[in-house]
Design a protein around this motif. Sequence first.
Motif, mmCIF file in Angstrom:
data_model
loop_
_atom_site.group_PDB
_atom_site.id
_atom_site.type_symbol
_atom_site.label_atom_id
_atom_site.label_comp_id
_atom_site.label_asym_id
_atom_site.label_seq_id
_atom_site.Cartn_x
_atom_site.Cartn_y
_atom_site.Cartn_z
ATOM 1 N N ARG A 64 0.820 -1.209 0.000
ATOM 2 C CA ARG A 64 0.000 0.000 0.000
ATOM 3 C C ARG A 64 0.857 1.263 0.000
ATOM 4 O O ARG A 64 0.491 2.281 -0.599
ATOM 5 C CB ARG A 64 -0.916 0.009 1.223
ATOM 6 N N THR A 90 6.107 2.803 -9.469
ATOM 7 C CA THR A 90 4.925 3.662 -9.455
ATOM 8 C C THR A 90 3.791 2.947 -10.174
ATOM 9 O O THR A 90 3.933 2.565 -11.340
ATOM 10 C CB THR A 90 5.211 5.006 -10.136
ATOM 11 N N PRO A 137 -0.295 2.498 -11.521
ATOM 12 C CA PRO A 137 -1.430 3.303 -11.992
ATOM 13 C C PRO A 137 -2.518 3.432 -10.931
ATOM 14 O O PRO A 137 -2.553 2.685 -9.944
ATOM 15 C CB PRO A 137 -1.941 2.518 -13.208
ATOM 16 N N GLU A 138 -3.408 4.364 -11.160
ATOM 17 C CA GLU A 138 -4.524 4.594 -10.256
ATOM 18 C C GLU A 138 -5.345 3.323 -10.087
ATOM 19 O O GLU A 138 -5.675 2.635 -11.045
ATOM 20 C CB GLU A 138 -5.427 5.709 -10.821
ATOM 21 N N GLY A 139 -5.667 3.002 -8.845
ATOM 22 C CA GLY A 139 -6.505 1.847 -8.566
ATOM 23 C C GLY A 139 -5.763 0.542 -8.395
ATOM 24 O O GLY A 139 -6.383 -0.480 -8.084
ATOM 25 N N ARG A 176 -2.474 0.348 -6.590
ATOM 26 C CA ARG A 176 -1.816 0.330 -5.274
ATOM 27 C C ARG A 176 -2.829 -0.031 -4.193
ATOM 28 O O ARG A 176 -3.901 0.568 -4.109
ATOM 29 C CB ARG A 176 -1.204 1.694 -4.978
ATOM 30 N N ALA A 233 -9.921 -4.725 -6.266
ATOM 31 C CA ALA A 233 -9.847 -3.615 -5.310
ATOM 32 C C ALA A 233 -10.494 -3.977 -3.988
ATOM 33 O O ALA A 233 -10.164 -3.409 -2.950
ATOM 34 C CB ALA A 233 -10.518 -2.381 -5.906
ATOM 35 N N VAL A 281 -5.257 -4.371 -15.701
ATOM 36 C CA VAL A 281 -4.573 -3.083 -15.799
ATOM 37 C C VAL A 281 -3.167 -3.301 -16.341
ATOM 38 O O VAL A 281 -2.463 -4.216 -15.899
ATOM 39 C CB VAL A 281 -4.494 -2.376 -14.428
ATOM 40 N N GLY A 326 -1.058 2.170 -18.209
ATOM 41 C CA GLY A 326 -2.199 2.623 -17.429
ATOM 42 C C GLY A 326 -3.549 2.225 -17.990
ATOM 43 O O GLY A 326 -4.587 2.554 -17.407
ATOM 44 N N ARG A 352 -6.846 0.356 -18.607
ATOM 45 C CA ARG A 352 -7.642 -0.416 -17.656
ATOM 46 C C ARG A 352 -8.843 -1.040 -18.367
ATOM 47 O O ARG A 352 -9.572 -0.343 -19.081
ATOM 48 C CB ARG A 352 -8.116 0.490 -16.514
#
Length: 399
Positions: free
Chosen positions: A63, A80, A82-84, A86, A103, A112, A117, A119
């Motif tokens: 996390r 690093t 992408p969004e969603g 981590r 998620a 993803v 990135g 999705r």
Amino acid sequence: MARPPRPPWSDGLPAELLGVIFEQLNCLADRACFAAVCRAWRTAAAFVDAPQRGLPWLLLPSRDAPSFFSLHSGATRHLTLPEGVRGARLCGAHDGGWVAVAADPWRGFAAVNLFTGVRVPLPERLRLEVPYAHGYGPVTVTSHHPMLVRTIVFSVPPTSPDCIAAAHVSSACNIAFWQPETMSTTHWIAYRRDPSDVIQDIIYHRSALLQGFHVLTNREEVLVYSPMAPRSPCSPLQMACTRYSLRRRDDYQTDAAMPATFIATRYLVESRGKLLMVVRHCTGNPRVRRRTRMFRIFEMSLTALGASWVEIPELSGRALFLRRGCSRAVEVSEFKILKEDTIYFLDDANVDLCDSMVLNNGSRYNMGMYRKGKKIRAGSRQFPREFTADCSPPIWLVP
């Protein structure tokens, strides 16, 4: 009189020398760092061929600080995401940087690409059709169920319209399928099989006999799911199931017949166009730290009389990377860092204990290397030996 500023040291290296240095970097992450130094280095990098893909990265989700380990460099680097991604649970991978994520235990499923990135959302419920004997004649009862995903395997990259995904799930059934551009887009199509068929691993494989999702059971049987020809462009996805006529190996033991302190974990790996089954034996006493005792490797032999598992004593120029749903065999001649007969494994036997373990919050995973039947101690390139998961178990990722 003030001296003129010295040019950066990086600008003074000849382009030919930069090219030679860049060619020695086989890890994509190392090459990205090289190209980011300055314009001259980036220009030199553009004239060198890309490194050969095929050697997986070990992705270590977190996390707070997700990272990955590369055998090429022997280094663990920050990654690093992408969004969603981590903090999400990783439950599958596909070549080219694709991962399947959840998620939430029961929702938020997607494929993803960690590098672009991109999705692709995946359905959160499965559809089950069960024949029912009604007083007026046979009918089919359709029901929808939530599901907890254990593993997702893709036939081709998820952005392809021909992609089919297979999911090992805990729900009203244990396996389900999904395909974009069909009526099945909003839900997984569930298939109810013999409850005694406990799924050990899934792989998409093209054998000399069958093509499709090969499903390995705890009885070392293999079922193959292949898409049926649609009756119309709008027809829902339908899968046909074929079971290999497999002759049991002479020393086969059921899991129930093994000592109570032993656990057998089985994996499917494609290698040189053939299917391998790897059986990992480890101690299973919950009061003792789990230790891997040995690996046994079998190759599926196809003859006119049927199929059988034939044990092979050595890997003959190959190395294996094991993890359910994303295992891989690699030819060591293509990668100088590898040694033949080496098995890199991730401890995913915890998933068998109970569904709550799939959440992996605080679970400890042992990882290791075996070569020619012996455990290999950590060397100069420190392959991680332990990982504490706060959101997801580690997974192999092919960039």
